[in-house]
Design a protein around this motif. Structure first.
Motif, PDB file in Angstrom:
ATOM      1  N   HIS A 208      -1.959   4.035 -10.094  1.00 29.47           N
ATOM      2  CA  HIS A 208      -2.236   5.102  -8.575  1.00 29.47           C
ATOM      3  C   HIS A 208      -0.468   5.579  -9.356  1.00 29.47           C
ATOM      4  O   HIS A 208      -0.218   5.611 -10.112  1.00 29.47           O
TER       5      HIS A 208
ATOM      6  N   ASP B 209       7.183   3.645 -10.506  1.00 30.65           N
ATOM      7  CA  ASP B 209       7.163   2.615 -10.629  1.00 30.65           C
ATOM      8  C   ASP B 209       5.508   2.436 -11.808  1.00 30.65           C
ATOM      9  O   ASP B 209       5.789   1.039 -12.912  1.00 30.65           O
ATOM     10  N   HIS B 210       4.843   2.715 -11.993  1.00 32.15           N
ATOM     11  CA  HIS B 210       3.682   3.017 -12.942  1.00 32.15           C
ATOM     12  C   HIS B 210       3.423   4.507 -13.710  1.00 32.15           C
ATOM     13  O   HIS B 210       2.930   4.478 -14.593  1.00 32.15           O
TER      14      HIS B 210
ATOM     15  N   HIS C 248       2.130  -5.986 -10.931  1.00 34.53           N
ATOM     16  CA  HIS C 248       3.976  -7.209 -10.031  1.00 34.53           C
ATOM     17  C   HIS C 248       3.843  -8.624 -10.860  1.00 34.53           C
ATOM     18  O   HIS C 248       2.770  -8.722 -10.081  1.00 34.53           O
TER      19      HIS C 248
ATOM     20  N   ASP D  75      -1.246  -2.650  -7.556  1.00 35.89           N
ATOM     21  CA  ASP D  75      -0.553  -2.359  -6.800  1.00 35.89           C
ATOM     22  C   ASP D  75      -1.794  -2.875  -5.415  1.00 35.89           C
ATOM     23  O   ASP D  75      -1.332  -2.943  -4.508  1.00 35.89           O
TER      24      ASP D  75
ATOM     25  N   ASN E 271       7.297  -5.010 -12.464  1.00 33.70           N
ATOM     26  CA  ASN E 271       6.621  -4.814 -12.894  1.00 33.70           C
ATOM     27  C   ASN E 271       5.743  -5.488 -14.348  1.00 33.70           C
ATOM     28  O   ASN E 271       6.601  -6.086 -15.339  1.00 33.70           O
TER      29      ASN E 271
HETATM   30 ZN   LIG Z   1       3.962  -0.682  -7.953  1.00 31.69          ZN
END
Ligand SMILES: [Zn+2]
Ligand SMILES: [Zn+2]
Length: 263
Positions: free
Chosen positions: A56, A60-61, A175, A135, A14
């Motif tokens: 979003h 992982d965000h 990413h 993403d 990320n």
């Molecule tokens: Zn992601």
């Protein structure tokens, strides 16, 4: 506008971002998963994080929201349609909404479905145009649609929004996938000399000092923007013999997205 790209060094590769007003030092943190690095970077620069924005709903965000907000009192911004998937949104965003940071920075929210159906990109109209694309768009690639996405919507977002932005727009994705994505471009379009050259430049690059591309460069090296390339279409026909003689852009995009899923 000052942009600090923060490499998390995690397995998902990320990138987090701080976007700051040079006059007031107010900053917005984009998807600050690595909350420690984001808070440390803001501290080093003397910036105050007053807003957190999630492009979003994927963990992982959003995974650093709680810690950054606890430390700073920042408000949380995300797509208005993500309210049932992201906790405690203070401001739900719709297409065209303007996000102000301090005195000098204005970002426009773009409603960019496809990777998920409640995804926003941010477009900075200041001195140099810049796109924070989560993403949706990666360097040399496009987001997948495995977790709540929809490939035809991703195509519409590329065709009707991203492809129309100025070539000089700087691209800040969620990413670092550039090397692998360039290998996919070269697999699909082996005569893409610019992609081959760039792969040599970025293989082994230090992600702390990653190349920042532009939309103009993406149009040369990102297979998802190269839907008219004759060599790409010829290669695609090897995988899909039923492909029409002059396939439309949407068909080419969707076939590429399908191939990329298992590549
Ligand atoms: Zn992601
Ligand atoms: Zn995602």
């Amino acid at each position: 506008m000052i942009v600090e790209q923060i490499w998390t060094g995690n397995a998902y590769r990320n990138f987090n971002y701080l976007i700051a007003c040079p006059e007031t030092g107010e900053a917005l943190a984009v998807d600050p998963l690595d909350h420690e690095k984001c808070l440390a970077a803001a501290g080093d620069k003397g910036w105050d994080i007053t807003q957190v924005l999630n492009t979003h709903e994927h963990p992982d965000h959003t995974g650093g929201n709680r810690q950054v907000i606890a430390a700073t009192g920042a408000s949380l911004l995300a797509h208005a349609g993500a309210r049932d998937r992201i906790a405690d949104i203070d401001r739900g965003l719709s297409a065209g909404d303007v996000i102000r940071i301090g005195r000098h920075v204005e970002l426009e929210a773009l409603d960019t479905p496809g990777h998920t159906m409640s995804h926003v990109c941010l477009l900075a109209h200041t001195d140099e145009p810049a796109l924070f694309c989560g993403d949706t768009l990666f360097n040399a690639g496009a987001g997948n649609c495995h977790h709540g996405g929809h490939p035809p919507e991703l195509y519409n977002t590329f065709a009707t929004q991203l492809a129309r932005l100025p070539d000089e727009t700087r691209v800040y994705p969620g990413h670092d996938y550039i090397a692998n994505n360039l290998r996919f471009t070269l697999d699909r379009e082996p005569d893409n000399a610019r992609a081959g050259e760039l792969l040599g430049e970025v293989e082994g690059q230090d992600p702390n000092r990653a190349l920042v591309s532009t939309l103009g460069l993406e149009k040369e090296i990102n297979t998802f923007f190269r839907l008219h390339s004759p060599s790409l279409i010829a290669r695609l026909r090897e995988a899909f013999p039923d492909l029409p003689e002059a396939p439309d852009e949407r068909t080419v995009f969707l076939k590429l997205r399908e191939l990329r899923n298992s590549w």
